[in-house]
Scaffold this motif. Structure first.
Motif, PDB file in Angstrom:
ATOM      1  N   ALA A 316     -41.823  44.687 -34.180  1.00 37.33           N
ATOM      2  CA  ALA A 316     -40.808  45.740 -34.074  1.00 37.33           C
ATOM      3  C   ALA A 316     -40.296  45.851 -32.644  1.00 37.33           C
ATOM      4  CB  ALA A 316     -41.385  47.070 -34.547  1.00 37.33           C
ATOM      5  N   LEU A 317     -41.208  45.768 -31.673  1.00 39.12           N
ATOM      6  CA  LEU A 317     -40.805  45.840 -30.270  1.00 39.12           C
ATOM      7  C   LEU A 317     -39.957  44.633 -29.882  1.00 39.12           C
ATOM      8  CD1 LEU A 317     -44.099  47.148 -28.606  1.00 39.12           C
ATOM      9  CD2 LEU A 317     -41.918  48.368 -28.784  1.00 39.12           C
ATOM     10  N   ARG A 318     -40.306  43.477 -30.415  1.00 40.36           N
ATOM     11  CA  ARG A 318     -39.529  42.282 -30.114  1.00 40.36           C
ATOM     12  C   ARG A 318     -38.122  42.396 -30.679  1.00 40.36           C
ATOM     13  NH1 ARG A 318     -37.805  38.705 -26.744  1.00 40.36           N
ATOM     14  NH2 ARG A 318     -37.280  36.682 -27.652  1.00 40.36           N
ATOM     15  N   HIS A 319     -38.002  42.885 -31.903  1.00 39.84           N
ATOM     16  CA  HIS A 319     -36.675  43.075 -32.502  1.00 39.84           C
ATOM     17  C   HIS A 319     -35.869  44.103 -31.710  1.00 39.84           C
ATOM     18  CE1 HIS A 319     -37.702  40.405 -35.604  1.00 39.84           C
ATOM     19  NE2 HIS A 319     -38.400  41.228 -36.370  1.00 39.84           N
ATOM     20  N   GLN A 320     -36.536  45.153 -31.275  1.00 41.19           N
ATOM     21  CA  GLN A 320     -35.855  46.182 -30.478  1.00 41.19           C
ATOM     22  C   GLN A 320     -35.346  45.587 -29.173  1.00 41.19           C
ATOM     23  OE1 GLN A 320     -38.187  49.712 -29.571  1.00 41.19           O
ATOM     24  NE2 GLN A 320     -36.965  50.126 -27.744  1.00 41.19           N
ATOM     25  N   GLU A 321     -36.180  44.799 -28.527  1.00 39.19           N
ATOM     26  CA  GLU A 321     -35.780  44.196 -27.252  1.00 39.19           C
ATOM     27  C   GLU A 321     -34.568  43.285 -27.429  1.00 39.19           C
ATOM     28  OE1 GLU A 321     -37.412  41.080 -23.840  1.00 39.19           O
ATOM     29  OE2 GLU A 321     -38.846  41.990 -25.248  1.00 39.19           O
ATOM     30  N   ILE A 322     -34.583  42.474 -28.483  1.00 40.59           N
ATOM     31  CA  ILE A 322     -33.458  41.562 -28.710  1.00 40.59           C
ATOM     32  C   ILE A 322     -32.176  42.343 -28.990  1.00 40.59           C
ATOM     33  CG2 ILE A 322     -32.542  39.786 -30.251  1.00 40.59           C
ATOM     34  CD1 ILE A 322     -35.408  38.768 -30.573  1.00 40.59           C
ATOM     35  N   ALA A 323     -32.270  43.404 -29.804  1.00 41.30           N
ATOM     36  CA  ALA A 323     -31.095  44.230 -30.092  1.00 41.30           C
ATOM     37  C   ALA A 323     -30.554  44.844 -28.809  1.00 41.30           C
ATOM     38  CB  ALA A 323     -31.441  45.309 -31.112  1.00 41.30           C
ATOM     39  N   TRP A 324     -31.441  45.322 -27.954  1.00 41.24           N
ATOM     40  CA  TRP A 324     -31.021  45.908 -26.682  1.00 41.24           C
ATOM     41  C   TRP A 324     -30.359  44.864 -25.783  1.00 41.24           C
ATOM     42  CZ3 TRP A 324     -34.920  49.990 -24.372  1.00 41.24           C
ATOM     43  CH2 TRP A 324     -35.024  51.061 -25.271  1.00 41.24           C
ATOM     44  N   ARG A 325     -30.958  43.692 -25.713  1.00 42.49           N
ATOM     45  CA  ARG A 325     -30.384  42.641 -24.875  1.00 42.49           C
ATOM     46  C   ARG A 325     -28.993  42.239 -25.373  1.00 42.49           C
ATOM     47  NH1 ARG A 325     -33.552  39.550 -21.385  1.00 42.49           N
ATOM     48  NH2 ARG A 325     -35.709  40.256 -21.168  1.00 42.49           N
ATOM     49  N   LEU A 326     -28.852  42.124 -26.684  1.00 43.96           N
ATOM     50  CA  LEU A 326     -27.558  41.742 -27.246  1.00 43.96           C
ATOM     51  C   LEU A 326     -26.533  42.863 -27.107  1.00 43.96           C
ATOM     52  CD1 LEU A 326     -28.824  39.861 -30.414  1.00 43.96           C
ATOM     53  CD2 LEU A 326     -27.619  38.845 -28.470  1.00 43.96           C
ATOM     54  N   GLY A 327     -26.997  44.105 -27.216  1.00 44.58           N
ATOM     55  CA  GLY A 327     -26.096  45.230 -27.006  1.00 44.58           C
ATOM     56  C   GLY A 327     -25.592  45.258 -25.575  1.00 44.58           C
ATOM     57  N   PHE A 328     -26.495  45.052 -24.627  1.00 45.94           N
ATOM     58  CA  PHE A 328     -26.059  45.013 -23.225  1.00 45.94           C
ATOM     59  C   PHE A 328     -25.164  43.808 -22.976  1.00 45.94           C
ATOM     60  CE2 PHE A 328     -26.520  43.314 -18.928  1.00 45.94           C
ATOM     61  CZ  PHE A 328     -25.974  44.373 -18.205  1.00 45.94           C
ATOM     62  N   ASP A 329     -25.462  42.690 -23.627  1.00 45.52           N
ATOM     63  CA  ASP A 329     -24.633  41.504 -23.426  1.00 45.52           C
ATOM     64  C   ASP A 329     -23.191  41.777 -23.832  1.00 45.52           C
ATOM     65  OD1 ASP A 329     -24.187  38.604 -22.948  1.00 45.52           O
ATOM     66  OD2 ASP A 329     -23.810  38.600 -25.107  1.00 45.52           O
ATOM     67  N   ALA A 330     -23.008  42.436 -24.969  1.00 44.40           N
ATOM     68  CA  ALA A 330     -21.648  42.786 -25.402  1.00 44.40           C
ATOM     69  C   ALA A 330     -21.006  43.750 -24.405  1.00 44.40           C
ATOM     70  CB  ALA A 330     -21.694  43.406 -26.798  1.00 44.40           C
ATOM     71  N   LEU A 331     -21.807  44.695 -23.900  1.00 49.81           N
ATOM     72  CA  LEU A 331     -21.294  45.672 -22.930  1.00 49.81           C
ATOM     73  C   LEU A 331     -20.876  44.998 -21.625  1.00 49.81           C
ATOM     74  CD1 LEU A 331     -20.781  48.491 -21.755  1.00 49.81           C
ATOM     75  CD2 LEU A 331     -23.262  48.699 -21.390  1.00 49.81           C
ATOM     76  N   GLN A 332     -21.730  44.096 -21.119  1.00 52.67           N
ATOM     77  CA  GLN A 332     -21.406  43.474 -19.828  1.00 52.67           C
ATOM     78  C   GLN A 332     -20.187  42.565 -19.931  1.00 52.67           C
ATOM     79  OE1 GLN A 332     -21.642  40.161 -18.757  1.00 52.67           O
ATOM     80  NE2 GLN A 332     -22.535  39.212 -20.599  1.00 52.67           N
ATOM     81  N   ARG A 333     -19.991  41.928 -21.076  1.00 53.49           N
ATOM     82  CA  ARG A 333     -18.796  41.098 -21.262  1.00 53.49           C
ATOM     83  C   ARG A 333     -17.544  41.963 -21.170  1.00 53.49           C
ATOM     84  NH1 ARG A 333     -19.961  35.949 -24.636  1.00 53.49           N
ATOM     85  NH2 ARG A 333     -22.237  35.918 -24.804  1.00 53.49           N
ATOM     86  N   SER A 335     -17.343  45.004 -19.732  1.00 54.99           N
ATOM     87  CA  SER A 335     -17.246  45.625 -18.405  1.00 54.99           C
ATOM     88  C   SER A 335     -16.728  44.648 -17.361  1.00 54.99           C
ATOM     89  CB  SER A 335     -18.613  46.161 -17.970  1.00 54.99           C
ATOM     90  OG  SER A 335     -19.069  47.159 -18.858  1.00 54.99           O
ATOM     91  N   ARG A 336     -17.162  43.387 -17.445  1.00 59.54           N
ATOM     92  CA  ARG A 336     -16.753  42.392 -16.447  1.00 59.54           C
ATOM     93  C   ARG A 336     -15.422  41.732 -16.791  1.00 59.54           C
ATOM     94  NH1 ARG A 336     -20.067  37.768 -15.128  1.00 59.54           N
ATOM     95  NH2 ARG A 336     -20.492  37.557 -17.372  1.00 59.54           N
ATOM     96  N   GLY A 337     -15.037  41.835 -18.086  1.00 60.95           N
ATOM     97  CA  GLY A 337     -13.835  41.128 -18.509  1.00 60.95           C
ATOM     98  C   GLY A 337     -14.053  39.624 -18.538  1.00 60.95           C
ATOM     99  N   ILE A 338     -15.316  39.219 -18.645  1.00 64.21           N
ATOM    100  CA  ILE A 338     -15.667  37.797 -18.680  1.00 64.21           C
ATOM    101  C   ILE A 338     -16.511  37.549 -19.931  1.00 64.21           C
ATOM    102  CG2 ILE A 338     -16.855  35.894 -17.519  1.00 64.21           C
ATOM    103  CD1 ILE A 338     -16.417  37.374 -14.874  1.00 64.21           C
ATOM    104  N   ALA A 365     -27.977  46.782 -12.995  1.00 64.01           N
ATOM    105  CA  ALA A 365     -28.414  46.667 -11.602  1.00 64.01           C
ATOM    106  C   ALA A 365     -28.952  45.264 -11.314  1.00 64.01           C
ATOM    107  CB  ALA A 365     -29.489  47.717 -11.308  1.00 64.01           C
ATOM    108  N   GLN A 366     -29.649  44.673 -12.294  1.00 66.49           N
ATOM    109  CA  GLN A 366     -30.198  43.330 -12.104  1.00 66.49           C
ATOM    110  C   GLN A 366     -29.094  42.301 -11.903  1.00 66.49           C
ATOM    111  OE1 GLN A 366     -33.612  42.524 -12.038  1.00 66.49           O
ATOM    112  NE2 GLN A 366     -33.811  44.748 -11.979  1.00 66.49           N
ATOM    113  N   LYS A 367     -27.957  42.483 -12.574  1.00 67.00           N
ATOM    114  CA  LYS A 367     -26.868  41.511 -12.549  1.00 67.00           C
ATOM    115  C   LYS A 367     -25.624  42.000 -11.804  1.00 67.00           C
ATOM    116  CE  LYS A 367     -28.951  38.240 -14.717  1.00 67.00           C
ATOM    117  NZ  LYS A 367     -29.194  36.930 -14.052  1.00 67.00           N
ATOM    118  N   THR A 368     -25.765  43.113 -11.115  1.00 67.19           N
ATOM    119  CA  THR A 368     -24.661  43.687 -10.332  1.00 67.19           C
ATOM    120  C   THR A 368     -23.410  43.855 -11.186  1.00 67.19           C
ATOM    121  OG1 THR A 368     -25.571  42.358  -8.507  1.00 67.19           O
ATOM    122  CG2 THR A 368     -23.578  43.614  -8.048  1.00 67.19           C
ATOM    123  N   VAL A 369     -23.592  44.513 -12.315  1.00 65.06           N
ATOM    124  CA  VAL A 369     -22.483  44.812 -13.222  1.00 65.06           C
ATOM    125  C   VAL A 369     -22.111  46.286 -13.071  1.00 65.06           C
ATOM    126  CG1 VAL A 369     -21.744  44.937 -15.633  1.00 65.06           C
ATOM    127  CG2 VAL A 369     -23.192  43.051 -14.862  1.00 65.06           C
TER     128      VAL A 369
END
Length: 448
Positions: A316-333, A335-338, A365-369
Motif C-alpha cells: 500500500a505504501l509503495r502504491h501511494q509513493e508511486i501515485a504521489w511521484r506521478l502526481g508531482f510529475d504531472a504538476l512539475q511538467r 509548472s515548468r512548461g516542459i 525544492a529537490q528539483k528547483t521547481v
C-alpha cells in the motif's frame, strides 16, 4: 489458456546436454528481440499504453482487470502468463506473428534436466552436518528468509572436497556454515573492514577454518602472483568459488577471475543485474556479444520487478509513493512548461505519513521547481492515481518477459563458462517464496 512447456526442446539425453543451454539462449534471444515493444519501455514516461495500436486485445484485457488483483497476478509468473497470454496470442495471430510464448514460464529447474554436470560427476550434500544447538548460534542475527537462502544454497552446493573462496562475503555467514558443515578451509573476501573483523571474531570463537581478507573485488588483478596469491588475487585452480547474491558487476568479476585462474568449481547465484559500471550491458558469451539486444540499466531492472516478500502494508505504501511521484510529475511538467520526466531521489517512509502537498513542496525544492500559490493539489493527486493505473498495466505487460530476460542473462553466464572449458548446470536452489533470485549456476572445470 495455460501455456505448457515442451520439455523435449530442453534436451534430456546425454547427446543433447552439451547444447541445451546454448540452444535455449538462442530461443530466448529471438523472443526478446521480437517482443521489445512490450518490455523495453519506461512506464513513468508514458501517457497511454505505448503499444496499444499493435496489441489491442492485450490492451483491452489489461484495462478489464480490477486494480485489486494486479498485485496477486504480478507475484506469480505462471498466473500472469495465463491471464494475459490468450489476448497476446490473438494479437499475434492477427499480425501474422508466431512467438514462442512457452518461454515465458521457463524454469531453471527444467534446464537442469539438460545439465552438463551429471550425478556421477559431483556428489551434492543433502543437508549441512550440524546439530540444532549449533545451528541456532549460526543463525543468530540473520533474518529468517536470508538464513533460509543460506541453508538452501549449502544443501545444493556440490561437495567437491576443495577449499572454498567466499566472494563478497559480508560477515561470512555463508562461508561459516560451509566451513562447519563441510569441514573445509574457507577464505572469505569482503571489502568492508568492519564486517571482516566481525566475521573473523565469530570464526575464531567457534574454532572454524575460516579466514577473512579485506579487498576490493574490482582492484584484484586477473593473474595471481604465486608467492603472494592471497594478497593480490585469492583465486587458484584447486578451489571452489561461491557467491550468494553478489550484485551485478561483482559476480561478473568473479566469473572472469575464476576463469583466468582455472578455478576448478564454481557455485553462483546472481543478483541485481543492473548494478553495472557501463551504461549498457556487456555480454560475456559469444552468443550474447552477437545478440541484437541492447540492454540499458533500466532494462536490466526488469527481472527484479517481482516481489513475493512485501506485506499488504508495504504494498500500500509503495502504491501511494508511486501515485504521489506521478502526481508531482504531472504538476512539475505543467509548472515548468516542459513535458519531460524529472526523476526524484529516494524518500523516507515517514514522508508517506504526511500530506501530498508536503511531498510536492519537498520534491519541488529537490528539483528547483517553482510552484504557484493557488495549486489544487487534490486534482494533481487524482491525476497521479490515474497515471498509476496506467503504469501498473504497462509494467504488468512488461513483466510477462521478466523471467525470460533473467534466464537470458543467466544463460549468458552459463555459455561463457562453457566456452571457457567448464561443464555447467543450472538449477533452482530454493522456492521463489524464499527469494525470486533462486537460480544457482554450478560449474566444474573440464578435465580434458
Amino acid at each position: 489458456m495455460a501455456i505448457k512447456r515442451d520439455n523435449h526442446t530442453l534436451g534430456n539425453s546425454d547427446s543433447d546436454s552439451q547444447n541445451t543451454l546454448r540452444a535455449h539462449f538462442i530461443q530466448l534471444d529471438k523472443l526478446l528481440e521480437q517482443s521489445r515493444a512490450l518490455w523495453q519501455v519506461r512506464a513513468f514516461e508514458a501517457k497511454a499504453l505505448p503499444w496499444a495500436a499493435q496489441f489491442p486485445k492485450l490492451a483491452t484485457t489489461l484495462w478489464a482487470l480490477d486494480d485489486a488483483v494486479l498485485d496477486t497476478l504480478d507475484a506469480e509468473q505462471s498466473a500472469l502468463v495465463d491471464a494475459l497470454s490468450p489476448a497476446l496470442q490473438q494479437d499475434l495471430a492477427a499480425l501474422g506473428l508466431d512467438w514462442d510464448l512457452s518461454l515465458l514460464i521457463s524454469s531453471f529447474a527444467e534446464l537442469s534436466l539438460g545439465s552438463d554436470i551429471g550425478s556421477d560427476d559431483i556428489e551434492t550434500a543433502t543437508s549441512p552436518r550440524i546439530d540444532l544447538t549449533e545451528l541456532a548460534h549460526f543463525s543468530a542475527h540473520i533474518k529468517g528468509r536470508k538464513w533460509e537462502q543460506i541453508t538452501a544454497f549449502v544443501q545444493h552446493l556440490p561437495d567437491a572436497g576443495l577449499p572454498v573462496l567466499e566472494w563478497c562475503a559480508g560477515k561470512g555467514h555463508l562461508g561459516r556454515l560451509i566451513a562447519k558443515a563441510r569441514g573445509v578451509d574457507v577464505l572469505s573476501l569482503e571489502w568492508q573492514a568492519m564486517l571482516c573483523e566481525e566475521g573473523q571474531a565469530f570464526a575464531d570463537k567457534w574454532h572454524l577454518s575460516q579466514r577473512f581478507i579485506c579487498a576490493d573485488a574490482f582492484a584484484i588483478e586477473d593473474k595471481a602472483d604465486e608467492n603472494t596469491a592471497h594478497q593480490t588475487n585469492p583465486f587458484c585452480a584447486q578451489q571452489q568459488a561461491v557467491a550468494l547474491h553478489a550484485c551485478g558487476d561483482l559476480h561478473v568479476r568473479l566469473l572472469q577471475l575464476a576463469v583466468a585462474a582455472g578455478t576448478q568449481a564454481l557455485a553462483i547465484s546472481p543478483c541485481c543485474y543492473h548494478l553495472i559500471q557501463a551504461n549498457q550491458y556487456q555480454g560475456l558469451s559469444t552468443l550474447a556479444k552477437h545478440s541484437a539486444l541492447r540492454l540499458s540499466r533500466h532494462d536490466l531492472q526488469l527481472p527484479l520487478q517481482q516481489s513475493v516478500i512485501a506485506n499488504p502494508k508495504q504494498q500500500a505504501l509503495r502504491h501511494q509513493e508511486i501515485a504521489w511521484r506521478l502526481g508531482f510529475d504531472a504538476l512539475q511538467r505543467s509548472s515548468r512548461g516542459i513535458d519531460a520526466y524529472l526523476p526524484l531521489p529516494a524518500i523516507k517512509q515517514s514522508q508517506l505519513s504526511g500530506e501530498f502537498t508536503e511531498f510536492c513542496h519537498w520534491a519541488a525544492a529537490q528539483k528547483t521547481v517553482n510552484l504557484a500559490a493557488n495549486i489544487d493539489f487534490d486534482a494533481w493527486l487524482e491525476i497521479g492515481k490515474q497515471r498509476q493505473r496506467l503504469t501498473r498495466r504497462i509494467d504488468l505487460a512488461a513483466h510477462l518477459f521478466r523471467r525470460a530476460l533473467e534466464l537470458w542473462l543467466i544463460l549468458d553466464r552459463c555459455c561463457f563458462l562453457q566456452e571457457s572449458g567448464y561443464r555447467v548446470s543450472l538449477r533452482e536452489f530454493c522456492a521463489t517464496s524464499v527469494t525470486p533470485r533462486n537460480a544457482l549456476i554450478l560449474a566444474q572445470k573440464s578435465s580434458g
